[in-house]
Design an enzyme around this catalytic site. Structure first.
Site, PDB file in Angstrom:
ATOM      1  N   LYS A 143       0.926  -0.999   0.008  1.00 48.78           N
ATOM      2  CA  LYS A 143      -0.045   0.013   0.080  1.00 48.78           C
ATOM      3  C   LYS A 143       0.782   1.330   0.052  1.00 48.78           C
ATOM      4  O   LYS A 143       2.136   1.329   0.293  1.00 48.78           O
ATOM      5  CB  LYS A 143      -0.886  -0.096   1.247  1.00 48.78           C
ATOM      6  N   ARG A 191     -10.335   0.564  14.757  1.00 50.00           N
ATOM      7  CA  ARG A 191     -10.236   1.209  13.574  1.00 50.00           C
ATOM      8  C   ARG A 191     -11.067   0.679  12.898  1.00 50.00           C
ATOM      9  O   ARG A 191     -12.341   0.599  12.813  1.00 50.00           O
ATOM     10  CB  ARG A 191      -8.762   1.030  13.131  1.00 50.00           C
ATOM     11  N   HIS A 217      -6.105  -6.909  13.060  1.00 49.54           N
ATOM     12  CA  HIS A 217      -5.142  -6.350  13.242  1.00 49.54           C
ATOM     13  C   HIS A 217      -4.644  -5.751  14.575  1.00 49.54           C
ATOM     14  O   HIS A 217      -5.611  -5.094  15.243  1.00 49.54           O
ATOM     15  CB  HIS A 217      -5.418  -4.989  12.158  1.00 49.54           C
ATOM     16  N   ARG A 266       0.757 -10.903   7.091  1.00 53.26           N
ATOM     17  CA  ARG A 266       0.933  -9.783   6.450  1.00 53.26           C
ATOM     18  C   ARG A 266       2.092  -8.894   6.601  1.00 53.26           C
ATOM     19  O   ARG A 266       1.948  -8.133   7.553  1.00 53.26           O
ATOM     20  CB  ARG A 266      -0.704  -8.869   6.831  1.00 53.26           C
ATOM     21  N   TYR A 282      17.470  29.419   6.956  1.00 51.54           N
ATOM     22  CA  TYR A 282      16.500  30.125   7.862  1.00 51.54           C
ATOM     23  C   TYR A 282      16.266  30.146   9.134  1.00 51.54           C
ATOM     24  O   TYR A 282      16.710  29.237   9.774  1.00 51.54           O
ATOM     25  CB  TYR A 282      15.034  29.682   7.501  1.00 51.54           C
ATOM     26  N   CYS A 298      14.992  23.241   4.433  1.00 52.75           N
ATOM     27  CA  CYS A 298      13.987  24.105   3.653  1.00 52.75           C
ATOM     28  C   CYS A 298      12.964  23.320   2.672  1.00 52.75           C
ATOM     29  O   CYS A 298      13.123  21.928   2.796  1.00 52.75           O
ATOM     30  CB  CYS A 298      14.630  25.077   2.855  1.00 52.75           C
ATOM     31  N   MET A 299      12.184  24.002   1.820  1.00 51.04           N
ATOM     32  CA  MET A 299      11.079  23.163   1.088  1.00 51.04           C
ATOM     33  C   MET A 299      11.907  22.514  -0.120  1.00 51.04           C
ATOM     34  O   MET A 299      11.552  21.302  -0.298  1.00 51.04           O
ATOM     35  CB  MET A 299      10.247  24.369   0.303  1.00 51.04           C
ATOM     36  N   ASP A 300      13.122  23.100  -0.650  1.00 52.17           N
ATOM     37  CA  ASP A 300      13.726  22.622  -1.800  1.00 52.17           C
ATOM     38  C   ASP A 300      15.057  22.107  -1.610  1.00 52.17           C
ATOM     39  O   ASP A 300      15.710  21.399  -2.345  1.00 52.17           O
ATOM     40  CB  ASP A 300      13.649  23.578  -2.934  1.00 52.17           C
TER      41      ASP A 300
HETATM   42  C1  LIG Z   1      -0.283  -1.873   6.919  1.00 55.21           C
HETATM   43  C2  LIG Z   1      -0.965  -2.890   7.306  1.00 55.21           C
HETATM   44  C3  LIG Z   1       0.106  -4.194   7.242  1.00 55.21           C
HETATM   45  C4  LIG Z   1       1.471  -4.142   7.415  1.00 55.21           C
HETATM   46  O1  LIG Z   1       2.002  -3.617   8.638  1.00 55.21           O
HETATM   47  P1  LIG Z   1       3.463  -3.692   8.803  1.00 55.21           P
HETATM   48  O2  LIG Z   1       3.632  -3.050  10.244  1.00 55.21           O
HETATM   49  O3  LIG Z   1       3.970  -2.578   7.890  1.00 55.21           O
HETATM   50  O4  LIG Z   1       4.019  -4.695   8.629  1.00 55.21           O
HETATM   51  C5  LIG Z   1      -0.714  -5.520   7.662  1.00 55.21           C
HETATM   52  N1  LIG Z   1      -2.142  -5.351   7.832  1.00 55.21           N
HETATM   53  C6  LIG Z   1      -2.954  -4.282   7.530  1.00 55.21           C
HETATM   54  C7  LIG Z   1      -4.367  -4.480   7.867  1.00 55.21           C
HETATM   55  C8  LIG Z   1      -2.180  -2.818   7.339  1.00 55.21           C
HETATM   56  O5  LIG Z   1      -2.922  -1.978   7.073  1.00 55.21           O
END
Ligand SMILES: *Cc1c(COP(=O)(O)O)cnc(C)c1O
Length: 382
Positions: free
Chosen positions: A45, A139, A168, A224, A268, A315-317
Site C-alpha cells: 500500500k 479502527r 489487526h 501480512r 532560515y 527548507c522546501m527545496d
Molecule cells: C499496513 C498494514 C499491514 C502491514 O503492517 P506492517 O507493520 O508494515 O508490517 C498489515 N495489515 C494491515 C491491515 C495493514 O493496514
C-alpha cells in the site's frame, strides 16, 4: 546542430530514491522462512511504502509472496493494470466503492460490517470477501454486537464466497503489551462465533511485521508483512533476529559547494553557526520531497563514507550539509539515508531525528524525487 536541437546530456537526477530490489527480495524470502507454515502476504500500500508499488509487487511475487495486500481498491486495480494476476486483498472502502470492478479483476475485498457485506453482495457477482473483526485496534472491522450481525449476515449470504477472516494488532511492536494476548483471544472467540454459525472461516490472519517477528503463535494461516519487507524494523527498540536489508537509498547531487569562515550562520532562522572555517554543500532536496523539517538540528547525511551534519533549517527545496574539510565538488553525491553500509544514516536514524517512525520517513517521499529500481544486474553505485 543548433543548441536548441542538441540532446540534453543524460545527467544523474538531482535527487533520487534508489530501490534495491535484491535487498527487498532477500527480506521477503527471509521473512517467509520465519513463518514456514503460513502463507505470506506482502503489503504494498501507499506506493509500496514509498518504494514504488508496481516494481515492489513484481519483486514480491518473484521472491515467493503468496499474496499482495493494499489498503484501497484503487491501489489493487493499479497492480492489476500493471499485470499482476495473483491473490490480492484490499481492506479500506467508503460507500459507493466499485466492488463490481474488484470482482471483475479477481480482487478480494474486506467487509467490516453487515452493511458493507450487503453493499459488496449487491454490486458484484459472487465476489470474494474476507471478514474483518475489530479485536481491539478500534479502527476498521466489526466490533462487539456488530460482529455478531456480520456473522449472521455472512451465514445468510448465498451470493458471495467468504475466503477469510482477519484482524489487526494495535501494539504488536511492543511484544510484551497485554493487548496482544487480549486481541488474539478475542480473535479466537470471533472465529468460533463464525464457525458456530455454520460459516467456513477460510484463511485466518492477524500478524503484521511486528507479530511476524515476535509472536509465532499469531502467524496462523497467513502473515501480512509490510515494513519489514522494506528492510526496516517496526520499532527501533524491537530485537530483530533476521537479517533485514533496507531497500531504499535517498541521495542527491550537490548543487553548490562553498568555503565559509567561522561564525557563518546557515539557512532560515540562522539556527546553525559554523564553529570554524568549513565547506558547506547545498543538497537540492527538502520537505517538498518529504524530508522531515522536524529533523532540523539533529539529522545527518552520508558523504564519502563519513557522517556529516545537516546544517540549519531544512527548507522546501534544499538543505545544507557541513562537510568540514572533506574534498567536495558540485555534483558529488550526498546520501541522506540508506542501508548504512557506507556509514550513511538509515531511515531509522532520520525517524529518530524527526521524532517519527521509519514508516513515515520512507512512505512520505515524493515531490520532485525520481525513483529508480536496481537489482540482480545493477547495484547501487555511488
Ligand atoms: C499496513 C498494514 C499491514 C502491514 O503492517 P506492517 O507493520 O508494515 O508490517 C498489515 N495489515 C494491515 C491491515 C495493514 O493496514
Amino acid at each position: 546542430m543548433t543548441p536548441a536541437t542538441q540532446a540534453v546530456p543524460a545527467a544523474l537526477p538531482m535527487a533520487e530514491a534508489v530501490i534495491d530490489l535484491d535487498a527487498y527480495r532477500h527480506n521477503v524470502a527471509a521473512l517467509g522462512a520465519l513463518a514456514p507454515d503460513s502463507q505470506l502476504m506482502c503489503v504494498v500500500k501507499a506506493n509500496g511504502y514509498g518504494h514504488g508499488a508496481v516494481e515492489v509487487a513484481r519483486a514480491a511475487r518473484e521472491a515467493g509472496a503468496d499474496w499482495l495486500g493494499v489498503a484501497t481498491l484503487g491501489e489493487a486495480l493499479e497492480l492489476r493494470t500493471a499485470g499482476d494476476v495473483g491473490p490480492l486483498l484490499c481492506w479500506l472502502a467508503t460507500p459507493g466503492e466499485d466492488f463490481a470492478a474488484a470482482a471483475a479483476h479477481d480482487i478480494e475485498v474486506t467487509a467490516s460490517s453487515a452493511e458493507q457485506l450487503a453493499e459488496i453482495g449487491a454490486a458484484a457477482q459472487v465476489p470474494r470477501v474476507q471478514l474483518k473483526v475489530d479485536t481491539g485496534l478500534a479502527r476498521n472491522g466489526a466490533f462487539g454486537q456488530d460482529w455478531t450481525q456480520l456473522v449472521t449476515a455472512a451465514a445468510a449470504a448465498t451470493d458471495l464466497q467468504l475466503t477469510g477472516v482477519w484482524s489487526h494488532f494495535a501494539c504488536a511492536d511492543e511484544p510484551g503489551h497485554p493487548a496482544n494476548d487480549a486481541q488474539q483471544a478475542r480473535f479466537e472467540e470471533a472465529v468460533a462465533e463464525l464457525v458456530a454459525a455454520g460459516v467456513r472461516p477460510g484463511l485466518q490472519h492477524l500478524a503484521n511485521s511486528a507479530a511476524l517477528l515476535s509472536r509465532p503463535q499469531a502467524h496462523l494461516d497467513l502473515v501480512r508483512a509490510g515494513i519489514a519487507t522494506y528492510g526496516l524494523p517496526p520499532d527501533r527498540s524491537m530485537r530483530i533476529d533476521v537479517d533485514l536489508r533496507p531497500a531504499l537509498t535517498l541521495r542527491a547531487r550537490l548543487a553548490a559547494v562553498k568555503r565559509v569562515p567561522a561564525g557563518t550562520s546557515v539557512s532560515y532562522g540562522h539556527r546553525y553557526t559554523t564553529q570554524r572555517e568549513t565547506t558547506l554543500g547545498l543538497v537540492p532536496i527538502g520537505y517538498g520531497e518529504g524530508v522531515h523539517r522536524a529533523a532540523t538540528g539533529r539529522a545527518e547525511a552520508g558523504f564519502r563514507g563519513h557522517r556529516v551534519p545537516v546544517a540549519g533549517t531544512i527548507c522546501m527545496d534544499q538543505l545544507v550539509v557541513d562537510l568540514g574539510d572533506l574534498p567536495a565538488e558540485r555534483g558529488d553525491v550526498v546520501t541522506l539515508f540508506g542501508p548504512g553500509d557506507d556509514g550513511e544514516p538509515t531511515a531509522v536514524d532520520w525517524a529518530g531525528a524527526a521524532g517519527t517512525i521509519a514508516y513515515e520517513v520512507v512512505t512520505g517521499l515524493g515531490g520532485r524525487i525520481s525513483r529508480s529500481h536496481v537489482g540482480t544486474q545493477e547495484r547501487i553505485s555511488r
